[in-house]
Design a protein around this motif. Structure first.
Motif, mmCIF file in Angstrom:
data_model
loop_
_atom_site.group_PDB
_atom_site.id
_atom_site.type_symbol
_atom_site.label_atom_id
_atom_site.label_comp_id
_atom_site.label_asym_id
_atom_site.label_seq_id
_atom_site.Cartn_x
_atom_site.Cartn_y
_atom_site.Cartn_z
ATOM 1 N N LEU A 288 25.039 41.122 85.748
ATOM 2 C CA LEU A 288 25.911 40.742 86.859
ATOM 3 C C LEU A 288 25.679 41.638 88.068
ATOM 4 N N THR A 289 25.543 42.935 87.818
ATOM 5 C CA THR A 289 25.325 43.877 88.917
ATOM 6 C C THR A 289 23.975 43.630 89.596
ATOM 7 N N VAL A 290 22.941 43.469 88.780
ATOM 8 C CA VAL A 290 21.604 43.238 89.334
ATOM 9 C C VAL A 290 21.553 41.919 90.098
ATOM 10 N N ALA A 291 22.344 40.948 89.669
ATOM 11 C CA ALA A 291 22.369 39.665 90.375
ATOM 12 C C ALA A 291 22.756 39.845 91.834
ATOM 13 N N ASN A 292 23.664 40.760 92.100
ATOM 14 C CA ASN A 292 24.130 40.961 93.467
ATOM 15 C C ASN A 292 23.196 41.820 94.293
ATOM 16 N N VAL A 293 22.315 42.563 93.635
ATOM 17 C CA VAL A 293 21.347 43.369 94.358
ATOM 18 C C VAL A 293 20.022 42.614 94.544
ATOM 19 N N ILE B 258 24.923 33.734 86.141
ATOM 20 C CA ILE B 258 26.298 33.497 86.568
ATOM 21 C C ILE B 258 26.623 34.295 87.828
ATOM 22 N N GLY B 259 26.207 35.558 87.852
ATOM 23 C CA GLY B 259 26.461 36.381 89.035
ATOM 24 C C GLY B 259 25.743 35.846 90.262
#
Length: 402
Positions: free
Chosen positions: A136-141, A15-16
């Motif tokens: 979600l956080t890892v998705a953006n990194v 989702i992210g």
């Protein structure tokens, strides 16, 4: 931590990734469909509006079925939306796919938090929720930069197909690993709606819309801004998104750590700093080094507002936080939609690719004004009403993103 959390984390990662990866792919999508960059920006606006509608609607409907089944249905909806985007023969169908996928966003995180907390012992609930949100956080990194690289190297349709596959993995994991949970009992829509009678809840949500909107005004058009203004190559957008994701990660950590200690001062600092950085970004965007630094700061300051804003809503809606929390997730995305739309307007009007930064600065400054107003109203309230009891919620201390 039980393996069922891995399934929830994979879903959160997918989702992210799909929410943010489109920003790095806008030029390619616009070129393939023969539309302008501002028109392609509607893919961000449409997704955000879908979250605004889907978060409260599907959260309410989710009270009618078991949580495991609801999570599976949400993941199925997510897969269908991303497959539709990957195969879309026209821009209109692509936009429809984005909206379909977005409907699952808010409810997945809301219901998933409850499920994650129910999988572990009482003293480990916050850690379980944090584990799910790690996706979600890892998705953006990782996910967003990697998806951008794949989209630019092979084609953006491949990126959305891969994201759909992640959704299938999350769906199968939920079906196999998440234990059956009964349908939630005792939830009453009328009781949940009472929270919205509190002006402080509405002010907090307005801060969410404007403050987080400031971030999206700039980041939605980051690819054309960096290639056309800063002079980066198209391939460099990938690692610039890594920088943005790193800023998000650090901002979430800092916001989550200090929100319990000094919530309103933290909001003053982050919203004020965000307004200043975005205003300066109109100038720093012309220099490669300063532009990269600005991207990190926008990510850090913007996402440092997420934990205190979410906690502010939970605190003020302490009697019925479930729906208010879901609506606030929608409020983040309403800000995304508003900012992406306004950014497209100023670009289409001929003000250039840096103009959305001014839009973001004004939105962040407006959010700061609302924060000061909210605090002033709280100080004037009678002593009995000045400090509403804080929500005792496993997720209240966890950095949460929309």
């Amino acid at each position: 931590m039980p393996l069922a959390l891995l399934a929830l984390t994979i879903g959160a990662f997918g989702i992210g990734t799909t929410e943010f990866v489109v920003m790095g792919l806008l030029p390619g999508i616009a070129a393939d469909y023969g539309v302008s960059i501002p028109t392609a920006g509607l893919l961000v606006t449409g997704y955000a509006l879908g979250v605004v509608v889907g978060a409260p609607l599907l959260t309410v409907l989710g009270n009618k079925v078991s949580r495991k089944r609801m999570l599976m249905l949400l993941m199925g909806l997510f897969v269908v939306g991303n497959l539709l985007s990957a195969l879309a023969p026209s821009f209109g169908v692509m936009l429809t796919g984005r909206v379909v996928a977005s409907l699952a966003h808010g409810s997945f995180f809301g219901i998933g938090s409850v499920v994650a907390a129910g999988l572990v012992a009482p003293d480990k609930k916050a850690g379980a929720i944090a584990t799910m949100f790690t996706g979600l956080t890892v998705a953006n990194v990782v996910g967003v930069p990697l998806g951008t690289f794949i989209g630019q190297a092979i084609g953006w349709r491949t990126t959305f197909a891969i994201v759909a596959a992640l959704g299938v993995a999350g769906l199968l994991g939920i079906a196999r690993l998440v234990p059956a949970m009964p349908r939630p009992e005792g939830a009453r829509l009328r009781g949940e709606l009472k929270a919205f009678r509190n002006p402080q809840v509405l002010l907090a949500m307005a801060m969410t819309v404007l403050g987080f909107g400031g971030v999206f005004a700039a980041i939605t058009y980051i690819a054309p801004m960096m290639t056309e203004i800063a002079g980066y190559s198209e391939g460099a957008v990938t690692w610039l998104l890594v920088l943005f994701g790193t800023g998000m990660f650090l901002g979430n950590l800092l916001g989550g750590r200090f929100a319990d200690r000094a919530l309103m001062p933290l909001l003053y600092t982050t919203l004020g700093g965000l307004a200043v950085v975005l205003a300066l970004f109109t100038v720093t965007a012309h220099d490669k080094v300063l532009a990269a630094l600005s991207i990190v700061l926008v990510g850090a300051l913007g996402f440092a507002t997420v934990p205190p804003l979410q906690k502010r809503v939970l605190d003020q809606a302490h009697g019925a936080p479930t729906l208010a929390s879901a609506v606030n997730i929608g409020a983040f995305n309403l800000g995304n939609a508003l900012a992406a739309w306004l950014g497209g307007i100023v670009i289409a009007a001929g003000f250039g690719y840096t103009a959305p930064n001014w839009v973001g600065a004004l939105l962040a400054a407006a959010a700061l004004g609302l924060a000061l107003w909210s605090a002033a109203l709280e100080r004037r309230a009678p002593a009995a009403e000045a400090g509403a009891p804080e929500a005792v919620d496993a997720g209240a201390r966890v950095p949460v993103h929309h």
